[in-house]
Design an enzyme around this catalytic site. Structure first.
Site, PDB file in Angstrom:
ATOM      1  N   ILE A 148       0.858  -1.178   0.004  1.00 31.21           N
ATOM      2  CA  ILE A 148      -0.087  -0.086   0.058  1.00 31.21           C
ATOM      3  C   ILE A 148       0.798   1.315  -0.050  1.00 31.21           C
ATOM      4  O   ILE A 148       0.562   2.251  -0.620  1.00 31.21           O
ATOM      5  CB  ILE A 148      -0.993   0.076   1.179  1.00 31.21           C
ATOM      6  CG1 ILE A 148      -2.059  -1.082   1.041  1.00 31.21           C
ATOM      7  CG2 ILE A 148      -1.623   1.388   1.296  1.00 31.21           C
ATOM      8  CD1 ILE A 148      -2.792  -1.381   2.331  1.00 31.21           C
TER       9      ILE A 148
ATOM     10  N   ASP B  21      11.200   3.666   5.234  1.00 30.05           N
ATOM     11  CA  ASP B  21      10.987   2.273   5.296  1.00 30.05           C
ATOM     12  C   ASP B  21      11.992   1.413   6.102  1.00 30.05           C
ATOM     13  O   ASP B  21      13.161   2.072   5.975  1.00 30.05           O
ATOM     14  CB  ASP B  21      10.579   1.577   3.859  1.00 30.05           C
ATOM     15  CG  ASP B  21       9.831   0.086   3.952  1.00 30.05           C
ATOM     16  OD1 ASP B  21       8.640   0.127   3.816  1.00 30.05           O
ATOM     17  OD2 ASP B  21      10.315  -0.864   4.532  1.00 30.05           O
TER      18      ASP B  21
ATOM     19  N   VAL C 295      10.216   3.079  12.573  1.00 33.61           N
ATOM     20  CA  VAL C 295       9.000   3.951  13.226  1.00 33.61           C
ATOM     21  C   VAL C 295       9.059   3.546  14.656  1.00 33.61           C
ATOM     22  O   VAL C 295       8.327   4.485  15.591  1.00 33.61           O
ATOM     23  CB  VAL C 295       7.618   3.823  12.682  1.00 33.61           C
ATOM     24  CG1 VAL C 295       7.629   4.302  11.265  1.00 33.61           C
ATOM     25  CG2 VAL C 295       7.159   2.482  12.773  1.00 33.61           C
TER      26      VAL C 295
ATOM     27  N   ASN D 279       1.567   4.800   7.226  1.00 31.55           N
ATOM     28  CA  ASN D 279       1.311   3.663   6.660  1.00 31.55           C
ATOM     29  C   ASN D 279       1.906   2.619   7.264  1.00 31.55           C
ATOM     30  O   ASN D 279       1.590   1.403   7.137  1.00 31.55           O
ATOM     31  CB  ASN D 279       1.320   3.648   5.303  1.00 31.55           C
ATOM     32  CG  ASN D 279       1.164   2.259   4.399  1.00 31.55           C
ATOM     33  OD1 ASN D 279      -0.044   1.902   4.624  1.00 31.55           O
ATOM     34  ND2 ASN D 279       2.161   1.621   4.081  1.00 31.55           N
TER      35      ASN D 279
ATOM     36  N   TYR E 182      -3.902  -7.225  16.480  1.00 31.08           N
ATOM     37  CA  TYR E 182      -4.070  -6.351  15.646  1.00 31.08           C
ATOM     38  C   TYR E 182      -5.299  -5.360  15.275  1.00 31.08           C
ATOM     39  O   TYR E 182      -5.094  -4.355  15.316  1.00 31.08           O
ATOM     40  CB  TYR E 182      -4.044  -7.188  14.019  1.00 31.08           C
ATOM     41  CG  TYR E 182      -3.852  -6.116  12.848  1.00 31.08           C
ATOM     42  CD1 TYR E 182      -2.675  -5.732  12.208  1.00 31.08           C
ATOM     43  CD2 TYR E 182      -5.083  -5.992  11.889  1.00 31.08           C
ATOM     44  CE1 TYR E 182      -2.585  -4.804  11.283  1.00 31.08           C
ATOM     45  CE2 TYR E 182      -5.004  -5.524  10.980  1.00 31.08           C
ATOM     46  CZ  TYR E 182      -3.885  -4.584  10.466  1.00 31.08           C
ATOM     47  OH  TYR E 182      -3.700  -4.028   9.248  1.00 31.08           O
TER      48      TYR E 182
ATOM     49  N   LYS F  56      -5.631  -1.187  15.525  1.00 30.48           N
ATOM     50  CA  LYS F  56      -6.147  -0.515  14.423  1.00 30.48           C
ATOM     51  C   LYS F  56      -7.242   0.299  15.117  1.00 30.48           C
ATOM     52  O   LYS F  56      -7.869   1.425  14.668  1.00 30.48           O
ATOM     53  CB  LYS F  56      -6.684  -1.586  13.322  1.00 30.48           C
ATOM     54  CG  LYS F  56      -5.288  -1.657  12.625  1.00 30.48           C
ATOM     55  CD  LYS F  56      -4.523  -0.890  12.038  1.00 30.48           C
ATOM     56  CE  LYS F  56      -3.268  -1.427  11.308  1.00 30.48           C
ATOM     57  NZ  LYS F  56      -2.784  -0.179  10.564  1.00 30.48           N
TER      58      LYS F  56
ATOM     59  N   THR G  74      -9.230  -6.290   3.421  1.00 29.24           N
ATOM     60  CA  THR G  74      -8.231  -7.202   3.073  1.00 29.24           C
ATOM     61  C   THR G  74      -7.747  -6.846   1.651  1.00 29.24           C
ATOM     62  O   THR G  74      -8.432  -7.043   0.839  1.00 29.24           O
ATOM     63  CB  THR G  74      -8.675  -8.844   3.209  1.00 29.24           C
ATOM     64  OG1 THR G  74      -8.978  -9.214   4.423  1.00 29.24           O
ATOM     65  CG2 THR G  74      -7.286  -9.640   2.885  1.00 29.24           C
TER      66      THR G  74
END
Length: 262
Positions: free
Chosen positions: A19, A38, A55, A81, A146, A150, A178
């Site tokens: 993404i 990244d 991060v 992201n 997870y 979120k 997904t």
């Protein structure tokens, strides 16, 4: 460069693949100068700027954001992201793993945004877009850790939007279903029956297929765009209808004698 992002600078975390890379390439195609942060930015193509960043580490984040601003000449758009996945019920992971995933998925957004705020405050087109998930609003089996992170990301997005709207900084998030990414493919391949697992993931989304990274990128681009200047505190679902549609299952009808004769 032409497009609604012409003259703007964007940072995308987790921009090395999936993404994140799709978002970065779309923003660049529409005129933005883009830096991809990244853990492994080795696959980031030109003209995107590849910058290594963890991060989960404040020093790494601060250095990476400064490097991005130096290369881009400023910062107008931040796409948070980067994230870590987790599978299983609440018993599946240790306390250390709960802390680790929260540190990446939630506190990682805090670290990067905190480092970016001084630059965003002086932008006339400041926007932050967080990558959240359908897991924030739907109970999915085997996704306890997870989903918890979120859910926190969605709440954090709304709180940030309220805190910074007076500074001219818009904050929104996308909630993908997904998505057909390398991470999801690895999960499918690790299943006992990969074919059945992939079919189940497709079937639970009303559109009957996985979401594509390009579709999520288009939603991120809308929220980040100066054309969406009145949009803040918004949660945009890109989930094939999972959050709102309740379709009736297909039914098998026994043919009548009349229909059999036709």
């Amino acid at each position: 460069m032409s497009g609604e992002f012409a003259g703007l600078a964007a940072v995308v975390t987790g921009g090395g693949s999936g993404i994140g890379l799709a978002v970065a390439e779309l923003l660049a195609a529409r005129g933005a100068a883009v830096a991809c942060l990244d853990l492994d930015p080795s696959q980031v193509p030109a003209p995107l700027h590849a910058i290594a960043c963890d991060v989960g580490d404040a020093d790494s984040v601060n250095a990476a954001v400064r490097a991005a601003v130096d290369r881009l000449g400023g910062l107008d758009i931040l796409v948070n992201n980067a994230g870590a996945g987790a599978q299983g019920t609440i018993e599946a992971q240790s306390d250390d793993e709960w802390h680790r995933v929260y540190d990446v998925n939630v506190v990682g957004i805090v670290r990067v945004t905190r480092a970016a705020l001084p630059y965003l405050r002086v932008s006339a087109s400041a926007a932050v877009v967080n990558t959240c998930s359908i897991a924030a609003t739907a109970g999915l089996p085997g996704r306890a850790l997870y989903s918890a992170t979120k859910g926190a990301v969605q709440a954090l997005t709304l709180a940030m939007a309220a805190d910074h709207v007076g500074e001219g900084i818009r904050v929104n998030c996308v909630n993908p279903g997904t998505v057909d990414t390398p991470w999801v493919r690895r999960l499918v391949d690790a299943a006992d029956d990969p074919t059945a697992e992939y079919a189940a993931l497709r079937a639970r989304q009303p559109i009957g297929r996985l979401v594509t990274p390009a579709e999520v990128a288009a939603a991120v681009a809308y929220l980040a765009s100066p054309l969406a200047a009145a949009t803040t505190g918004t949660v945009l679902a890109v989930d094939g209808g999972m959050h709102g549609l309740r379709l009736r299952p297909p039914t098998t009808t026994t043919p009548t004698a009349e229909s059999r004769q036709q």
